[in-house]
Design an enzyme around this catalytic site. Structure first.
Site, mmCIF file in Angstrom:
data_model
loop_
_atom_site.group_PDB
_atom_site.id
_atom_site.type_symbol
_atom_site.label_atom_id
_atom_site.label_comp_id
_atom_site.label_asym_id
_atom_site.label_seq_id
_atom_site.Cartn_x
_atom_site.Cartn_y
_atom_site.Cartn_z
ATOM 1 N N THR A 98 -7.211 1.148 9.260
ATOM 2 C CA THR A 98 -6.484 2.241 9.919
ATOM 3 C C THR A 98 -7.383 3.109 10.793
ATOM 4 O OG1 THR A 98 -6.681 3.486 7.835
ATOM 5 C CG2 THR A 98 -4.582 2.417 8.279
ATOM 6 N N ASP B 241 -5.543 -5.122 0.046
ATOM 7 C CA ASP B 241 -6.581 -5.282 1.071
ATOM 8 C C ASP B 241 -7.170 -6.691 1.056
ATOM 9 O OD1 ASP B 241 -6.621 -2.525 1.962
ATOM 10 O OD2 ASP B 241 -7.686 -2.030 0.124
ATOM 11 N N GLU C 68 0.821 -1.213 0.000
ATOM 12 C CA GLU C 68 0.000 0.000 0.000
ATOM 13 C C GLU C 68 0.855 1.262 0.000
ATOM 14 O OE1 GLU C 68 -3.695 1.984 2.474
ATOM 15 O OE2 GLU C 68 -2.280 0.717 3.543
ATOM 16 N N ILE D 286 -1.180 -2.120 7.572
ATOM 17 C CA ILE D 286 -2.216 -1.959 8.607
ATOM 18 C C ILE D 286 -3.547 -1.808 7.877
ATOM 19 C CG2 ILE D 286 -3.059 -0.653 10.589
ATOM 20 C CD1 ILE D 286 -0.235 0.450 10.980
ATOM 21 N N ASP D 287 -4.333 -2.872 7.869
ATOM 22 C CA ASP D 287 -5.665 -2.813 7.263
ATOM 23 C C ASP D 287 -6.671 -2.523 8.381
ATOM 24 O OD1 ASP D 287 -7.498 -3.048 5.105
ATOM 25 O OD2 ASP D 287 -8.105 -5.004 5.873
ATOM 26 N N ASP E 267 -0.802 -5.299 2.843
ATOM 27 C CA ASP E 267 -1.355 -4.107 3.498
ATOM 28 C C ASP E 267 -0.792 -4.110 4.918
ATOM 29 O OD1 ASP E 267 -2.724 -1.991 4.513
ATOM 30 O OD2 ASP E 267 -4.694 -2.633 3.839
#
Length: 328
Positions: A104, A246, A79, A101-102, A99
């Site tokens: 956020t 994602d 990302e 940190i999916d 990703d």
């Protein structure tokens, strides 16, 4: 350059590496969330956004660095690297799709549904997925052809889905997941809101086209929504606007748990055209990068229809109910 060959034993070795990496990254994610919660001046939105970006980048750089050391010939799609301008074409080479940190927004607020999502694409299709929620210590894993599992804490891995799948006669019996997404403009939000209204609404009480779904949820993380469909806690999940990082890991996890992934309205319509040989549930590169996804849980065969026929029926009913919008 010739394409590297990945055998099932290679994927199992890669899974061990990826799980270890996910847990290491999870520690950084927890540190970041704690830092945001502890900051004295987080009432300024810019400050929290800056902190999120800082930890997003930190986690991605950690992951990218460890992958480069262990598998220097693998490609990488992330990302943050994508946001900074890196646009590598998808090839047949092994490619990590990450990703950092999916979820956020959850991460900022301390709502414990954020995760790292680590997917591996090989020959242009997702073949391995790891989704780790460090807040709950829930680890979802899957390898193509080798099943999907949930590990809670130090317990033994549990095969997904967690219970024997039940029939799904209609959307009225379904627990659905949807997301509002980051695009809050009228062009996107009105059709989404209208779609949610029809999914939830009572046709006998003024909602034209209402399906009276059992209820609607939003976990705030695409990867965790996919994982919950795989687990059996959600019947289906729909979102427009996600990116491949994602959903890549979640695709493998949901498929290996008996679920199916459908692309856009147009993709399903093309597969349903008379004489078409397109598999509506095949995740092609176009579906993977298409930013429109519908995921349906495993459904058992019944005397009246196969599980696959039931999944296709649900997909068609769902797409007849909701409106398509352009992903921004």
């Amino acid at each position: 350059m010739s394409t590297q060959t990945l055998k099932p034993v290679d994927l199992r070795s890669l899974l061990v590496f990826t799980v270890k990496l996910a847990r290491t990254a999870g520690t950084v994610i927890l540190e970041g969330s704690q830092a945001i919660q502890s900051a004295s001046d987080v009432n300024e939105k810019k400050n929290s956004v800056d902190l999120v970006t800082e930890y997003d980048v930190a986690v991605e750089e950690l992951v990218k660095s460890e992958i480069a050391k262990a598998y220097p010939n693998f490609k990488f799609v992330g990302e943050e690297s994508y946001s900074s301008g890196t646009r590598d074409e998808l090839t047949d080479e092994p490619t990590y799709c990450v990703d950092p940190i999916d979820g956020t927004t959850n991460f900022i607020h301390g709502f414990p549904f954020a995760c790292i999502s680590l997917g591996l694409i090989y020959q242009k299709r997702p073949v391995l997925g790891v989704v780790y929620n460090p807040f709950l210590d829930h680890l979802y894993t899957a390898i193509e052809g080798q099943g999907a599992f949930l590990t809670r804490g130090n317990s033994q891995p549990l095969k997904l889905p967690l219970t024997k799948p039940k029939p799904l006669p209609s959307l009225q019996k379904a627990l659905l997941a949807v997301e509002w997404g980051s695009d809050r403009g009228k062009k996107s939000l009105v059709p989404k809101s209208d779609s949610f209204l029809r999914l939830a609404g009572d046709p006998a009480d003024g909602i034209v086209g209402g399906r009276m779904a059992h209820s609607i949820r939003s976990l705030g993380s695409a990867a965790l929504n996919y994982s919950m469909v795989a687990q059996g806690g959600l019947d289906l999940y729909w979102e427009i606007g996600c990116w491949p990082w994602d959903v890549c890991a979640g695709i493998v996890i949901s498929q290996e748990a008996g679920g199916v992934v459908v692309g856009s309205h147009a993709a399903l319509a093309a597969a349903m055209t008379a004489g078409s040989s397109i598999d509506p549930f095949k995740v092609t590169p176009e579906v993977l990068t298409g930013r429109k996804y519908l995921v349906i849980r495993a459904i058992p065969d019944t005397p009246n229809e196969t599980g696959r026929e039931a999944q296709l029926r649900i997909a068609r009913d769902f797409y007849q109910t909701v409106e398509d919008v352009d992903a921004k």
